[in-house]
Design an enzyme around this catalytic site. Structure first.
Site, PDB file in Angstrom:
ATOM      1  N   SER A 125      42.272  16.745  87.588  1.00 34.45           N
ATOM      2  CA  SER A 125      40.809  16.715  88.214  1.00 34.45           C
ATOM      3  C   SER A 125      41.888  15.623  89.748  1.00 34.45           C
ATOM      4  O   SER A 125      41.994  14.970  89.545  1.00 34.45           O
ATOM      5  CB  SER A 125      39.834  15.761  87.981  1.00 34.45           C
ATOM      6  OG  SER A 125      38.829  16.215  89.586  1.00 34.45           O
ATOM      7  N   ARG A 126      42.247  16.521  91.007  1.00 33.60           N
ATOM      8  CA  ARG A 126      42.823  15.982  91.863  1.00 33.60           C
ATOM      9  C   ARG A 126      42.296  14.706  92.806  1.00 33.60           C
ATOM     10  O   ARG A 126      42.406  14.135  93.118  1.00 33.60           O
ATOM     11  CB  ARG A 126      43.443  17.223  92.481  1.00 33.60           C
ATOM     12  CG  ARG A 126      44.418  17.960  91.422  1.00 33.60           C
ATOM     13  CD  ARG A 126      45.502  18.584  92.168  1.00 33.60           C
ATOM     14  NE  ARG A 126      45.817  20.011  91.710  1.00 33.60           N
ATOM     15  CZ  ARG A 126      45.407  20.825  91.103  1.00 33.60           C
ATOM     16  NH1 ARG A 126      44.350  21.832  91.721  1.00 33.60           N
ATOM     17  NH2 ARG A 126      46.589  22.171  90.115  1.00 33.60           N
ATOM     18  N   VAL A 127      40.932  15.108  93.133  1.00 32.94           N
ATOM     19  CA  VAL A 127      40.227  14.499  94.333  1.00 32.94           C
ATOM     20  C   VAL A 127      38.541  13.057  93.527  1.00 32.94           C
ATOM     21  O   VAL A 127      38.594  12.085  94.020  1.00 32.94           O
ATOM     22  CB  VAL A 127      39.382  14.841  95.177  1.00 32.94           C
ATOM     23  CG1 VAL A 127      40.447  16.013  96.076  1.00 32.94           C
ATOM     24  CG2 VAL A 127      38.561  15.801  94.738  1.00 32.94           C
TER      25      VAL A 127
END
Ligand code: ATP
Ligand code: MG
Length: 598
Positions: free
Chosen positions: A457-459
């Site tokens: 999950s990048r953000v």
């Protein structure tokens, strides 16, 4: 009756006049004069006007030149008036007070000037599989709605030098070669309103749940530009899925786009529906978009949502496998238009696209039928843009714009776990992370079958509550080490104590991440479970009993120490003192269990 001079008729401007009573010589000359001016012929004598008697015209006439039509028939004039009134009604719909509405309508009637307006009439060349090719519509725009003479609507989807291509929004019916089509000058829109909540609708917003018709207040274009950079703010508010494996390691924030990817039957839809169930009382509107699915599957999902009273805050937009490709193609766009309606009102929206693989296939079908050249895997060249322009519309809006958000959970089905195929790589590169579901894990009974190594999950990290961040601490690393060690130690029997401990701890954690369907966990339950397990206070529990132990443990906390959950939920933080009390209570519970066993 036609008029011929000594000159060659074929070089003259060809026009046709349809009417009931033939015009007088003088009127005829006036028509020619008009046409000569309009189409820039050298003189009125260059116009070849053919007369035709047509009772359907009523009083008046229809003058046609090529694909242009000047409609002064009874029906045409009525239609002009209706359009004027319709426009006024739409303008008036924003006003609350009766007097204002009356004055708008009054003005519309007074300002009405009947004119013989030129409209373009195209001719259908080919029709089939929901796709129509049309000649003679030279001034339509991409995305414009066109109207066929049997009342069916279509949308212009392809513009070429020798004609245009349109997709149909309905069954073809009586459309055939030679049918007439007119442009409307309007872009495709989706009716929107709060009344959609709790309903099941098709790709165009018509109810298909057997209920009453939906009262709508506004239209929104189904294709809309994504919010710009200034219009957005970073993702900081969590979107709880209620699934421990996701909320702890791959947290999702409001406004994020997190892909759910995996082979068929690996629990992709289950994750999305469980997330919807978890939004109960969380002030979040959910939209579930089914693309190309079986009607029975959709009915099953609607039933699950109803059983958990989740339909109260949910809209289901369904285009089934039996719907024509054009409807499957527009479904996610129109659902997003509905989501935008809520977002721009300051609400938080969760939208699930189930699934975009089938969406790409529908788009491929209609592109090939439109005669576009196929590229990789036979998809057209713009298939990346197909999904990027859709997913870019998901955002968290700035406070000035109301602070609403659209969080997207697009779903992609892979073949044989191949994430490097064309569509999966495209969508992976557009989204802010992915939850990768693995078939092997699913069959081993590890459900939800989240592959910890390949998911990311990048953000969402910024949106995770402090308490969860602390509790989840080293979970990812522990699990990664466990899986690695599992591979290396499966052949050796004599292991040292430390390795045995690490394996036992890993097995407990894996077991803890298993979660049945339709059982979302609250944040406090997740935090407590993780804290207790991560501090090795469950390591003595046999793997098979871990889930039971967890259930009893959480019941014990709720019963004996409700203040702990209260504190976690309220502050969202884990102070040292709070951790201390969680762990003391865990010891307390362990000794009770011990006694009960003895
Ligand atoms: P499809 O590719 O057909 O769309 P899918 O990947 O969406 O499948 P689901 O329909 O969500 O998968 O789930 C497949 C089956 O697995 C269903 O019967 C569902 O009940 C079961 N299942 C999914 N998740 C879980 C879970 N956490 N625990 C137990 N069973 C589960
Ligand atoms: Mg599914």
């Amino acid at each position: 009756m036609s008029e011929t001079n000594t000159r060659d008729v074929s070089t003259m401007l060809q026009a046709k006049l349809r009417c009931v009573t033939p015009p007088s010589e003088k009127q005829l000359a006036q028509f020619k004069e008009f046409l000569s001016r309009r189409y820039h012929t050298a003189s009125a004598a260059d116009v070849n006007l053919t007369l035709e008697t047509d009772p359907s015209v009523g009083g008046g006439f229809i003058l046609s030149v090529g694909s242009d039509e000047f409609d002064w028939s009874t029906r045409g004039r009525e239609r002009q008036f209706e359009d004027q009134i319709d426009g006024a009604r739409q303008r008036a719909s924003g006003h609350a007070d009766q007097e204002k509405i009356m004055s708008v309508m009054q003005a519309a009637v007074e300002e009405f000037h009947l004119t013989a307006k030129a409209s373009e009439v195209g001719t259908v060349e080919t029709v089939g599989d929901g796709i129509v090719t049309i000649s003679g519509l030279d001034h339509v725009q991409y995305g414009e709605i066109v109207l066929f003479d049997n009342g069916v609507k279509g949308m212009i989807q392809d513009i070429k030098s020798d004609g245009v291509g349109a997709i149909l929004f309905d069954q073809e019916g009586t459309i055939g070669e030679g049918s007439h089509v007119t442009g409307t000058g309007k872009q495709a829109g989706m009716p929107v309103s709060d009344a959609y909540l709790g309903r099941v609708v098709d790709a165009l917003g018509n109810p298909i749940d057997g209920g009453e018709s939906i009262k709508t207040s506004e239209y929104r274009p189904i294709e809309n530009a994504a919010p710009g950079i200034i219009d957005r703010q970073p993702v900081t508010v969590p979107m709880q899925t209620g699934i421990l494996a996701i909320d702890s390691m791959f947290p999702i924030g409001r406004g994020q786009r997190e892909l759910i990817i995996g082979d068929r039957q690996t629990g992709k839809t289950a994750i999305a529906t469980d997330t919807i169930l978890n939004q109960k009382d969380k002030n979040c509107i959910c939209i579930y978009v089914a693309i190309g699915q079986k009607s029975s599957t959709i009915a099953g999902i609607v039933n699950t949502l109803k059983a958990h009273e989740a339909m109260d805050y949910t809209v289901v937009v369904a285009s089934t496998a039996s719907d024509p490709a054009p409807l499957q193609y527009v479904a996610p766009y129109s659902a997003t238009a509905l989501a935008e309606y809520f977002m721009y009102k300051g609400k938080d929206v969760l939208i699930v696209y189930d699934d975009l693989s089938k969406h790409a296939v529908a788009y491929r079908a209609l592109s090939l039928l439109l005669g576009r050249s196929p590229g990789r895997e036979a998809y057209p060249g713009d298939v990346f843009y197909l999904h990027s322009r859709l997913l870019e519309r998901c955002a968290r809006l700035s406070e000035e714009l109301g602070g609403g958000s659209i969080t997207a959970l697009p779903i992609i089905e892979t073949q044989d776990g191949d994430v490097s195929a064309y569509i999966p790589t495209n969508v992976i590169s557009i989204t802010d992370g992915q939850i990768f579901l693995e078939q092997d894990l699913f069959f081993e009974g590890q459900r939800p079958a989240v592959n910890v190594g390949l998911s990311v999950s990048r953000v969402g990290g910024a949106a995770q509550t402090k308490a969860m961040k602390k509790a989840a601490g080293s979970l990812r690393i522990d699990l990664a080490q466990y899986r690695e060690m599992q591979v290396f130690t499966q052949f050796s029997s004599d292991l040292d104590e430390a390795t045995k401990n690490q394996l036992a701890q890993g097995a407990v954690l894996m077991e803890l991440l298993k979660q049945p369907l339709e059982a979302p966990m609250s944040v406090s339950d997740q935090v407590i479970s993780l804290l207790v397990a991560e501090n090795k206070k469950m390591i003595h529990v046999p793997v098979k009993e871990v889930k039971d132990y967890q259930r009893d443990l959480l019941a014990f906390y709720a019963d004996q120490h409700p203040e702990i959950a209260g504190e976690i939920n309220k502050s969202g933080r884990l102070s040292e003192a709070l951790i201390e009390s969680v762990l003391t209570a865990a010891d307390e519970f362990a000794s009770i269990q011990e006694k009960a066993r003895a």
